[in-house]
Design a protein around this motif. Structure first.
Motif, short mmCIF file in Angstrom:
data_model
loop_
_atom_site.label_atom_id
_atom_site.label_comp_id
_atom_site.label_asym_id
_atom_site.label_seq_id
_atom_site.Cartn_x
_atom_site.Cartn_y
_atom_site.Cartn_z
N LEU A 1 27.64 15.12 34.92
CA LEU A 1 28.09 14.57 33.64
C LEU A 1 29.41 13.84 33.84
O LEU A 1 30.41 14.44 34.22
CB LEU A 1 28.25 15.74 32.65
CG LEU A 1 28.57 15.41 31.20
CD1 LEU A 1 27.51 14.48 30.60
CD2 LEU A 1 28.66 16.68 30.39
N ILE A 2 29.41 12.52 33.63
CA ILE A 2 30.64 11.72 33.75
C ILE A 2 30.74 10.82 32.52
O ILE A 2 29.82 10.04 32.26
CB ILE A 2 30.63 10.84 35.04
CG1 ILE A 2 30.43 11.71 36.29
CG2 ILE A 2 31.91 10.01 35.15
CD1 ILE A 2 30.19 10.91 37.57
N ASP A 3 31.86 10.94 31.80
CA ASP A 3 32.11 10.08 30.62
C ASP A 3 30.92 10.03 29.66
O ASP A 3 30.50 8.94 29.24
CB ASP A 3 32.44 8.64 31.06
CG ASP A 3 33.80 8.56 31.73
OD1 ASP A 3 34.61 9.48 31.51
OD2 ASP A 3 34.02 7.59 32.49
N GLY A 4 30.34 11.17 29.37
CA GLY A 4 29.27 11.21 28.37
C GLY A 4 27.91 10.76 28.88
O GLY A 4 26.98 10.58 28.10
N ARG A 5 27.79 10.56 30.20
CA ARG A 5 26.50 10.17 30.76
C ARG A 5 26.06 11.17 31.82
O ARG A 5 26.89 11.57 32.65
CB ARG A 5 26.57 8.81 31.47
CG ARG A 5 26.67 7.64 30.56
CD ARG A 5 26.98 6.38 31.36
NE ARG A 5 27.27 5.30 30.43
CZ ARG A 5 26.37 4.41 30.01
NH1 ARG A 5 25.15 4.42 30.49
NH2 ARG A 5 26.70 3.49 29.14
#
Ligand code: BES
Ligand code: ZN
Length: 443
Positions: free
Chosen positions: A95-99
């Motif tokens: 999970l990175i920046d909401g993705r």
């Protein structure tokens, strides 16, 4: 992390690559996991073996007084190559920046899991569903669904429904509700051109024997004229032209030519004269070279005439083109250009028919209401260039239309490294599916 996201990550960790037999066990394990997940939420579920990968069918307890919705999706994924271009491990959801980055995050595990969780939420909050639900999840979509069409034919009663719903298409932009009412079909064809019995010294023999790489280049170049039209005889004979209302409607969407350049990074657009980029992508047929090879590919030069060269083609098709007819016409067109200075071997590949439905049918309107309720905006109606061959088979064999309510964003990188799905769309998808069940019940 919410229990829903945790469960999604478990699903994503199976490397369920359908095309590579090394992953057969993982595909199977993924199907078993789904069975457990469905049973855990109170549905009956069964795994059906096929000659390749299993089909999973799960059902809510059928009630006589309500319509039945067939929800189709696929739990198989594309290979991860080139693996070195991934920024995170392809089967470790990150999970990175909401993705969420992972192979299958969007295509199609994230989208079908939103359906599953939508049903689970509805069951939790109301104790029952407003419609009967049948989940049909296959493990062979990315290889052309070879065993699902016969499965439909053999299980008409098991799968009897009033309407089908699928989330395996796109949204034109984040937050913009999008209903896809058509898909292109596909026909694949590979060929190998063989010349001399061995690789030759290009100085000693060059100019006196046909060079297979040059022959392949010429064949591939012959597919289009300089107006971007496909030159295979008969190619356009059965094409149903785009309707004026579709062209007008798409012309009102944000500039598709600019969007196409931005999404692809291509310095300009190209294609059949007289059509916009969106019309070319969604409503016109094409011929593409997916792979081409032959001769020396290493560093520096090597003066050689390769003994063989190849190309892999696919044709994207629109109603009413017949994939088998197109594959045969293309093979004939190519073969006829071969003289007696070389040989050619043709290998037709998988195919699928294009699909178009009426977005304003009773169920189409219900789907649009569900989209509007979820995203608080008027749904945009589009067709798309990708193919989901089973959708037309569902129409032909089960006699029902399919509502395509996809959640893929233009930058979700399906089939490419760093595939990702936004948590925002994952959550919107869960709500969308709850709304869809309600709207279909009232349709
Ligand atoms: N989800 C895609 C199809 C798709 C992508 C539809 C984007 C609309 C917008 C699906 O998983 C897919 O990749 N299909 C293949 C089918 C082929 C292997 C028979 C395709 O379109 O190449
Ligand atoms: Zn795909």
């Amino acid at each position: 992390m919410s229990p829903q996201t945790e469960s999604f990550f478990e699903y994503l960790r199976f490397p369920s690559i359908s095309t590579d037999s090394k992953y057969k066990r993982d595909v199977e394990n993924c199907a078993d996991w789904l069975i457990g997940r469905f049973k855990g939420m109170g549905l009956s579920a069964e795994k059906y073996p096929t000659p390749k990968h299993p089909v999973v069918v799960a059902k809510s307890e059928p009630k006589k007084d309500r319509p039945t919705v067939l929800i189709y999706g696929h739990y198989d994924v594309q290979p991860v190559d080139p693996v070195e271009e991934w920024d995170t491990p392809p089967f470790e959801p990150t999970l990175i920046d909401g993705r969420v980055f992972c192979r299958g995050a969007t295509d199609n595990k994230g989208q079908n899991f939103a359906h599953i969780l939508g049903v689970e939420e509805a069951l939790k909050s109301d104790g029952e569903l407003p419609v009967n639900v049948i989940f049909l999840l296959e493990g062979e979509e990315e290889i052309g669904s070879p065993n699902l069409t016969p499965f439909l034919g053999a299980n008409r009663e098991l799968l009897a429904a009033d309407i089908c719903a699928v989330s395996d298409t796109g949204m034109i932009a984040p937050g913009v509700p999008t209903m896809t009412y058509g898909l292109r079909g596909i026909g694949c064809l590979e060929f190998v051109v063989r010349g001399p019995a061995l690789d030759l010294h290009s100085g000693v023999y060059g100019g006196a024997v046909a060079n297979p790489a040059q022959v392949v280049a010429k064949l591939v170049a012959s597919l289009h004229d300089d107006k971007g039209r496909v030159q295979v005889p008969g190619f356009y004979d059965k094409v149903i032209p785009l309707e004026q209302w579709e062209r007008d409607m798409w012309a009102k969407l944000p500039d598709g030519n600019a969007a196409t350049m931005k999404e692809t990074g291509a310095p300009g657009i190209w294609g059949e004269e007289g059509y916009t980029a969106l019309e070319r992508r969604w409503g016109r047929p094409t011929a593409e070279v997916n792979g081409i090879g032959g001769g020396y590919q290493g560093e520096g030069s090597k003066t050689v005439i390769p003994r063989e060269a190849m190309a892999k083609l696919s044709f994207r098709l629109v109603p009413d083109q017949d994939p088998q007819e197109i594959i045969s016409a293309a093979a004939k067109f190519i073969e006829e250009q071969i003289g007696d200075d070389c040989r050619i071997e043709m290998d037709p590949g998988h195919d699928g028919t294009a699909y178009v439905m009426d977005p304003h049918s009773k169920f189409g309107d219900a789907a649009q209401r569900a989209l509007k309720a979820t995203f608080n905006d008027e749904p945009r109606l589009i067709r798309e260039g990708g193919s989901i061959p089973i959708i037309q088979s569902i129409k032909d064999i089960l006699g029902i239309d399919t509502l395509m309510l996809g959640l893929a964003l233009p930058d979700c990188q399906i089939h490419a490294p760093n595939e990702n799905f936004t948590i925002e769309n994952f959550e919107a998808g869960i709500r969308l599916n709850q709304n869809l069940l309600k709207e279909l019940a009232g349709a």
